[in-house]
Design a protein around this motif. Structure first.
Motif, PDB file in Angstrom:
ATOM      1  N   PHE A 284      17.246 -17.189  -0.442  1.00  0.00           N
ATOM      2  CA  PHE A 284      16.777 -18.290   0.398  1.00  0.00           C
ATOM      3  C   PHE A 284      15.870 -17.777   1.526  1.00  0.00           C
ATOM      4  N   THR A 285      15.055 -16.775   1.197  1.00  0.00           N
ATOM      5  CA  THR A 285      14.082 -16.259   2.155  1.00  0.00           C
ATOM      6  C   THR A 285      12.774 -17.052   2.035  1.00  0.00           C
ATOM      7  N   PRO A 286      11.958 -17.051   3.086  1.00  0.00           N
ATOM      8  CA  PRO A 286      10.702 -17.805   3.033  1.00  0.00           C
ATOM      9  C   PRO A 286       9.599 -17.114   2.242  1.00  0.00           C
ATOM     10  N   ASP A 287       9.727 -15.808   1.995  1.00  0.00           N
ATOM     11  CA  ASP A 287       8.680 -15.076   1.289  1.00  0.00           C
ATOM     12  C   ASP A 287       9.219 -14.499  -0.014  1.00  0.00           C
ATOM     13  N   TYR A 288       8.310 -14.048  -0.858  1.00  0.00           N
ATOM     14  CA  TYR A 288       8.692 -13.495  -2.159  1.00  0.00           C
ATOM     15  C   TYR A 288       8.046 -12.118  -2.301  1.00  0.00           C
ATOM     16  N   GLN A 289       8.862 -11.086  -2.279  1.00  0.00           N
ATOM     17  CA  GLN A 289       8.346  -9.731  -2.446  1.00  0.00           C
ATOM     18  C   GLN A 289       9.491  -8.750  -2.638  1.00  0.00           C
ATOM     19  N   ARG A 290       9.126  -7.584  -3.180  1.00  0.00           N
ATOM     20  CA  ARG A 290      10.061  -6.468  -3.285  1.00  0.00           C
ATOM     21  C   ARG A 290       9.541  -5.350  -2.398  1.00  0.00           C
ATOM     22  N   ASN A 291      10.436  -4.782  -1.606  1.00  0.00           N
ATOM     23  CA  ASN A 291      10.072  -3.683  -0.719  1.00  0.00           C
ATOM     24  C   ASN A 291      10.930  -2.465  -1.072  1.00  0.00           C
ATOM     25  N   TYR A 292      10.269  -1.409  -1.533  1.00  0.00           N
ATOM     26  CA  TYR A 292      10.937  -0.175  -1.948  1.00  0.00           C
ATOM     27  C   TYR A 292      10.618   0.959  -0.977  1.00  0.00           C
ATOM     28  N   THR A 293      11.636   1.735  -0.626  1.00  0.00           N
ATOM     29  CA  THR A 293      11.441   2.950   0.170  1.00  0.00           C
ATOM     30  C   THR A 293      12.197   4.096  -0.495  1.00  0.00           C
ATOM     31  N   PHE A 294      11.489   5.203  -0.713  1.00  0.00           N
ATOM     32  CA  PHE A 294      12.100   6.422  -1.251  1.00  0.00           C
ATOM     33  C   PHE A 294      11.948   7.516  -0.199  1.00  0.00           C
ATOM     34  N   ILE A 295      13.062   8.129   0.179  1.00  0.00           N
ATOM     35  CA  ILE A 295      13.057   9.144   1.233  1.00  0.00           C
ATOM     36  C   ILE A 295      13.474  10.489   0.653  1.00  0.00           C
ATOM     37  N   GLY A 296      12.635  11.493   0.902  1.00  0.00           N
ATOM     38  CA  GLY A 296      12.926  12.847   0.437  1.00  0.00           C
ATOM     39  C   GLY A 296      12.994  13.822   1.591  1.00  0.00           C
ATOM     40  N   THR A 297      13.155  15.087   1.281  1.00  0.00           N
ATOM     41  CA  THR A 297      13.298  16.112   2.311  1.00  0.00           C
ATOM     42  C   THR A 297      11.985  16.429   3.010  1.00  0.00           C
ATOM     43  N   LYS A 298      10.847  15.982   2.435  1.00  0.00           N
ATOM     44  CA  LYS A 298       9.541  16.269   3.042  1.00  0.00           C
ATOM     45  C   LYS A 298       8.799  15.006   3.485  1.00  0.00           C
ATOM     46  N   GLY A 299       9.393  13.834   3.242  1.00  0.00           N
ATOM     47  CA  GLY A 299       8.697  12.619   3.639  1.00  0.00           C
ATOM     48  C   GLY A 299       9.265  11.408   2.925  1.00  0.00           C
ATOM     49  N   ARG A 300       8.517  10.311   2.997  1.00  0.00           N
ATOM     50  CA  ARG A 300       8.962   9.092   2.330  1.00  0.00           C
ATOM     51  C   ARG A 300       7.767   8.280   1.850  1.00  0.00           C
ATOM     52  N   ILE A 301       8.039   7.409   0.886  1.00  0.00           N
ATOM     53  CA  ILE A 301       7.020   6.461   0.454  1.00  0.00           C
ATOM     54  C   ILE A 301       7.593   5.063   0.558  1.00  0.00           C
ATOM     55  N   GLU A 302       6.704   4.096   0.788  1.00  0.00           N
ATOM     56  CA  GLU A 302       7.107   2.695   0.903  1.00  0.00           C
ATOM     57  C   GLU A 302       5.986   1.825   0.356  1.00  0.00           C
ATOM     58  N   ASN A 303       6.357   0.769  -0.324  1.00  0.00           N
ATOM     59  CA  ASN A 303       5.338  -0.118  -0.883  1.00  0.00           C
ATOM     60  C   ASN A 303       5.240  -1.423  -0.103  1.00  0.00           C
ATOM     61  N   SER A 304       4.099  -2.085  -0.258  1.00  0.00           N
ATOM     62  CA  SER A 304       3.919  -3.446   0.233  1.00  0.00           C
ATOM     63  C   SER A 304       3.295  -4.244  -0.894  1.00  0.00           C
ATOM     64  N   GLU A 305       4.098  -5.081  -1.551  1.00  0.00           N
ATOM     65  CA  GLU A 305       3.559  -5.892  -2.631  1.00  0.00           C
ATOM     66  C   GLU A 305       2.534  -6.889  -2.120  1.00  0.00           C
ATOM     67  N   LEU A 306       2.754  -7.425  -0.919  1.00  0.00           N
ATOM     68  CA  LEU A 306       1.838  -8.421  -0.378  1.00  0.00           C
ATOM     69  C   LEU A 306       0.465  -7.822  -0.082  1.00  0.00           C
ATOM     70  N   GLU A 307       0.433  -6.575   0.344  1.00  0.00           N
ATOM     71  CA  GLU A 307      -0.837  -5.895   0.646  1.00  0.00           C
ATOM     72  C   GLU A 307      -1.396  -5.153  -0.558  1.00  0.00           C
ATOM     73  N   GLY A 308      -0.555  -4.927  -1.574  1.00  0.00           N
ATOM     74  CA  GLY A 308      -0.996  -4.139  -2.717  1.00  0.00           C
ATOM     75  C   GLY A 308      -1.201  -2.682  -2.368  1.00  0.00           C
ATOM     76  N   LYS A 309      -0.293  -2.129  -1.564  1.00  0.00           N
ATOM     77  CA  LYS A 309      -0.448  -0.748  -1.097  1.00  0.00           C
ATOM     78  C   LYS A 309       0.851   0.040  -1.230  1.00  0.00           C
ATOM     79  N   VAL A 310       0.712   1.361  -1.316  1.00  0.00           N
ATOM     80  CA  VAL A 310       1.833   2.285  -1.235  1.00  0.00           C
ATOM     81  C   VAL A 310       1.515   3.283  -0.130  1.00  0.00           C
ATOM     82  N   TYR A 311       2.445   3.433   0.798  1.00  0.00           N
ATOM     83  CA  TYR A 311       2.242   4.323   1.938  1.00  0.00           C
ATOM     84  C   TYR A 311       3.069   5.596   1.763  1.00  0.00           C
ATOM     85  N   VAL A 312       2.421   6.746   1.990  1.00  0.00           N
ATOM     86  CA  VAL A 312       3.106   8.033   1.945  1.00  0.00           C
ATOM     87  C   VAL A 312       3.133   8.606   3.356  1.00  0.00           C
TER      88      VAL A 312
END
Length: 381
Positions: free
Chosen positions: A270-298
């Motif tokens: 029952f949220t107002p928006d529709y998206q999946r947000n994934y974050t993967f965290i490792g020993t040297k950094g992390r990545i995260e996606n934005s489905e709404l922006e069409g981007k993956v951040y490292v």
């Protein structure tokens, strides 16, 4: 065999994928469809192949010698029955996720595939989306080091429309939406980490949908349709606040994967928006996606190497076809599996394990958060 002749079981919404298989000048053609609704079959003929054989009894479809493979696109609670029947009839099977609504059902389907000597493929089309293939490539490259944590937030902005106006809202048909909706996400967690879940603890509840409305109440006939936030004008749309609804609309799952990786999966309908947000965290950094922006951040941390000197943003390219271009790819993979034994990006066992996690999480929720161990059984594929 030069061309795969495909029959469809279930001519509902997901049957739109069949258009990718009907290529009379290519390697596959859709020759038949089965559904209990003649109206849906008529729409299917118009949309896919007007010359296809149709029937309201899927058994008639399976008896045909001009069908090599079957796509099971029926409601979740029918997957086991339809997939096993197709395999026993000597057909290769593409089955939409979830593979079944119980772990035992998944195991029976996999066993039937082995006994029949026929291919079985699960419709995990998120593995074919550019966004998640990019994220897997980044993780596999080692740029964020050894994976230690995964956080997934699933905002289901159309939850009422998709899941509480019809058969999805009853647990007897789905077990829970951690299977129907969450099986994609649970599978992506397993796929990108390369590890399966060992145990879970979960909490969830029915916080918005469900209620005391009659089970036979439909939106167009409701006195509250002018003020209800979940009103839908479709003729047969069931009330989202009816008595029979018993699947949680707000879930939080904690998982421990092989190798000690910790993961969380949050799902709200029952949220107002529709998206999946994934974050993967490792020993040297992390990545995260934005489905709404069409981007993956490292993002990188101090590692005494050149990797710490900059962060990277990936712009995901748009592709043609439904589900972000994934459906044309996954349907082609099924054809190549049947014709050339070329293995797709997923396996039946992966389908089984996403269901196992969803079932265990549901059991935990309904037992007050109890920790549930997850068995990989003896069935491997």
């Amino acid at each position: 065999m030069e061309t795969v002749r495909i029959g469809i079981i279930g001519a509902g919404l997901r049957s739109g994928i069949a258009k990718n298989w009907h290529k009379p000048e290519g390697k596959s053609v859709v020759v038949g469809a089965a559904d209990i609704s003649e109206e849906r079959l008529e729409r299917f003929l118009e949309a896919v192949n007007p010359d296809a054989f149709t029937t309201t009894d899927y058994r008639e479809l399976l008896m045909r010698d001009d069908i090599d493979a079957v796509a099971v696109l029926s409601p979740d609670y029918l997957h086991e029955e339809h997939a096993i029947a197709a395999l026993k009839a000597g057909k290769h099977v593409y089955c939409e996720k979830p593979l079944a609504i119980t772990v035992e059902g998944c195991d029976r389907i996999i066993e039937a595939s082995k006994n029949a000597g026929k291919h079985l493929m699960v419709g995990f089309n998120m593995r074919y989306m550019s966004m998640y293939q990019t994220m897997k490539g980044i993780v596999d490259s080692g740029v964020i080091g050894d994976l230690k944590a995964v956080w997934v937030r699933h905002f289901v902005g159309w939850g009422g429309y998709f899941y509480y106006h019809d058969w999805h809202g009853a647990s007897k048909n789905t077990t829970s939406l951690l299977l129907q909706k969450g099986s994609h996400d649970l599978d992506v967690i397993h796929w990108i980490t390369g590890k399966y879940t060992k145990k879970v603890s979960a909490f969830g509840s029915l916080d918005f949908f469900g209620g005391d409305k009659p089970n036979d109440l439909t939106c167009p006939t409701c006195d509250l349709k002018d003020t209800c936030t979940e009103y839908s004008p479709h003729t047969l749309t069931q009330c989202a606040f009816r008595e029979e609804i018993d699947v949680e609309d707000n879930n939080m799952v904690m998982m421990e994967l092989e190798g000690g990786i910790k993961a969380s999966y949050l799902q709200c309908h029952f949220t107002p928006d529709y998206q999946r947000n994934y974050t993967f965290i490792g020993t040297k950094g992390r990545i995260e996606n934005s489905e709404l922006e069409g981007k993956v951040y490292v993002r990188t941390r101090k590692s005494n190497s050149w990797n710490e000197l900059s962060d990277v943003t990936y712009d995901i390219k748009k592709e043609e076809g439904s589900h972000g271009g994934a459906d044309p790819k996954i349907t082609e993979d099924f054809v190549n599996l049947v014709l050339y034994n070329k293995q797709p990006l997923t396996t039946p066992f992966a389908g089984r394990m996403s269901v196992a996690v969803g079932c265990a999480a549901t059991e935990s929720i309904r037992a007050g958060g109890k920790v549930i161990d997850i068995s990989q059984s003896t069935v491997m594929s």
